[in-house]
Design an enzyme around this catalytic site. Structure first.
Site, mmCIF file in Angstrom:
data_model
loop_
_atom_site.group_PDB
_atom_site.id
_atom_site.type_symbol
_atom_site.label_atom_id
_atom_site.label_comp_id
_atom_site.label_asym_id
_atom_site.label_seq_id
_atom_site.Cartn_x
_atom_site.Cartn_y
_atom_site.Cartn_z
ATOM 1 N N LEU A 176 1.528 10.199 6.855
ATOM 2 C CA LEU A 176 1.045 9.226 5.873
ATOM 3 C C LEU A 176 1.112 7.828 6.477
ATOM 4 C CD1 LEU A 176 2.552 10.285 2.428
ATOM 5 C CD2 LEU A 176 0.530 11.119 3.603
ATOM 6 N N ALA A 180 0.874 -1.185 0.000
ATOM 7 C CA ALA A 180 0.000 0.000 0.000
ATOM 8 C C ALA A 180 0.907 1.230 0.000
ATOM 9 C CB ALA A 180 -0.963 0.004 1.181
ATOM 10 N N GLN A 197 9.713 0.939 16.654
ATOM 11 C CA GLN A 197 10.185 -0.137 15.763
ATOM 12 C C GLN A 197 11.612 0.126 15.285
ATOM 13 O OE1 GLN A 197 7.731 -1.908 12.446
ATOM 14 N NE2 GLN A 197 8.936 -0.505 11.216
ATOM 15 N N GLY A 222 11.324 3.967 8.608
ATOM 16 C CA GLY A 222 10.780 5.299 8.870
ATOM 17 C C GLY A 222 10.738 5.630 10.358
ATOM 18 N N HIS A 265 6.737 5.753 2.117
ATOM 19 C CA HIS A 265 7.596 4.649 1.669
ATOM 20 C C HIS A 265 8.558 5.127 0.575
ATOM 21 C CE1 HIS A 265 3.776 2.279 2.740
ATOM 22 N NE2 HIS A 265 4.675 1.822 3.586
ATOM 23 N N HIS A 324 2.948 4.482 -0.290
ATOM 24 C CA HIS A 324 2.601 5.912 -0.336
ATOM 25 C C HIS A 324 3.898 6.722 -0.331
ATOM 26 C CE1 HIS A 324 3.530 5.795 3.915
ATOM 27 N NE2 HIS A 324 2.536 4.952 4.155
ATOM 28 N N LYS A 342 8.440 7.230 11.469
ATOM 29 C CA LYS A 342 7.004 7.098 11.762
ATOM 30 C C LYS A 342 6.781 6.013 12.814
ATOM 31 C CE LYS A 342 2.498 6.800 11.092
ATOM 32 N NZ LYS A 342 2.120 5.483 10.719
HETATM 33 P P1 AMP Z 1 4.764 -0.217 6.600
HETATM 34 O O1 AMP Z 1 4.497 -0.569 5.180
HETATM 35 O O2 AMP Z 1 3.684 0.571 7.256
HETATM 36 O O3 AMP Z 1 5.246 -1.393 7.415
HETATM 37 O O4 AMP Z 1 5.992 0.782 6.557
HETATM 38 C C1 AMP Z 1 7.186 0.439 5.912
HETATM 39 C C2 AMP Z 1 8.242 1.440 6.265
HETATM 40 O O5 AMP Z 1 7.818 2.731 5.872
HETATM 41 C C3 AMP Z 1 8.487 1.494 7.781
HETATM 42 O O6 AMP Z 1 9.881 1.634 8.005
HETATM 43 C C4 AMP Z 1 7.724 2.728 8.184
HETATM 44 O O7 AMP Z 1 8.243 3.352 9.343
HETATM 45 C C5 AMP Z 1 7.907 3.615 6.966
HETATM 46 N N1 AMP Z 1 6.858 4.637 6.899
HETATM 47 C C6 AMP Z 1 5.529 4.457 6.998
HETATM 48 N N2 AMP Z 1 4.879 5.633 6.939
HETATM 49 C C7 AMP Z 1 5.818 6.588 6.813
HETATM 50 C C8 AMP Z 1 5.786 8.019 6.716
HETATM 51 N N3 AMP Z 1 4.653 8.709 6.742
HETATM 52 N N4 AMP Z 1 6.962 8.684 6.589
HETATM 53 C C9 AMP Z 1 8.141 7.998 6.571
HETATM 54 N N5 AMP Z 1 8.239 6.654 6.659
HETATM 55 C C10 AMP Z 1 7.095 5.956 6.782
#
Ligand code: AMP
Length: 285
Positions: free
Chosen positions: A188, A36, A157, A151, A41, A38, A153
């Site tokens: 995001l 997903a 983690q 991230g 990522h 955005h 974010k």
């Molecule tokens: P996820 O797909 O939610 O597991 O996120 C994958 C990676 O993207 C993780 O390292 C998250 O911390 C990072 N991430 C998710 N959202 C954001 C954001 N808004 N800004 C920066 N990194 C992000």
């Protein structure tokens, strides 16, 4: 039109591709995701490209990190869209294994990081960080990248992954990327898609509130009082609050009284959606 991105689904194919790059003397960075995709990522992919010759993005909705009543089945999945935008952002390879590749029958090993995982999201989501630590360890061993980008974010983690890499002597540099936000401040997240229009209007109050907490701390308000005021504001706006916490930015140890450097972290529920966010103290310019 941008070129299509190559997709591999097995550890064997992944390693064949990486071996060819290594033979040519190229360096490799990994950006793990659950898809997903955005702009948050994609910012990590951009960062990765500046750090290494080749960028692998992994896409795996990891069942181990979801609780039984969480959104594993509802989690947004759109691999073809993800492949298109990742190619446009310059990722070289999409690693999208099936669950059976990641967790073959009788899979029975768990990576568990203590200390850092005991509270905040660890308290609200039992087993979540074991699931994250296990899958990230596997991804790092499968790809053996020079660098891996995560991230801020998911701030807790990021610290958990830095700790596990240090504790297990995994030879990789872990880098954090800044949080990408909507114009109104909402961080995001793939989960933002769950928000109703009314909830979407309320959601930016999370960021506004923790920024307010950070500003109060920078002006000398004690940590407990600032966090309590933040919780009150969020509840008044209609959020169900898991936590608003003021923590040491490196160890996540609780802070009390006036603080110099800290991280304000919060997790809330808005309807059926769980949102997290965090900001530094002193606040960003
Ligand atoms: P996820 O797909 O939610 O597991 O996120 C994958 C990676 O993207 C993780 O390292 C998250 O911390 C990072 N991430 C998710 N959202 C954001 C954001 N808004 N800004 C920066 N990194 C992000």
């Amino acid at each position: 039109m941008t070129r299509a991105i190559d997709i591999v689904r097995t550890v064997r194919d992944l390693r064949t591709r990486i071996a060819a790059w290594r033979k040519a003397g190229e360096t490799v960075a990994l950006v793990p995701t659950m898809g997903a995709i955005h702009a948050g990522h994609l910012s990590l992919v951009t960062l990765a490209k500046a750090q290494a010759d080749r960028v692998i993005t992994s896409l795996f909705v990891n069942p181990l990190q979801f609780g039984p009543r969480e959104d594993f089945h509802a989690y947004p999945r759109n691999e073809s869209h993800d492949a298109t935008v990742l190619a446009a952002a310059g990722s070289d390879l999409l690693y999208a294994p099936e669950a059976s590749e990641m967790y073959p029958p009788s899979f029975s090993t768990k990576v568990s990081v203590g200390d850092l995982t005991e509270d905040l999201c660890g308290a609200a989501r039992p087993n979540h960080f074991d699931g994250v630590a296990t899958v990230v360890t596997k991804l790092l061993l499968q790809c053996a990248p020079d660098k891996a980008i995560f991230g801020e974010k998911d701030y807790q983690q990021l610290l958990v992954i830095k700790r596990l890499v240090r504790d297990l002597n995994i030879e990789v540099e872990i880098l954090g990327g800044p949080i990408v936000r909507e114009d109104d401040g909402l961080a995001l997240s793939s989960r933002n898609a769950y928000l109703s229009p009314a909830e979407r209007k309320t959601a930016p109050v999370l960021y506004q509130t923790i920024r307010g907490v950070a500003a109060d701390l920078a002006q000398g308000t004690g940590a407990d009082a600032a966090a309590e005021a933040g919780r009150f504001k969020l509840e008044a706006a209609g959020f169900r609050v898991d936590y608003v916490a003021v923590r040491d930015p490196d160890t996540l140890a609780p802070l009390h009284g006036p603080v110099k450097a800290a991280r304000v972290l919060a997790a809330v529920h808005l309807g059926a959606t769980r949102l997290i966010d965090n900001v530094p103290v002193p606040p960003d310019a």
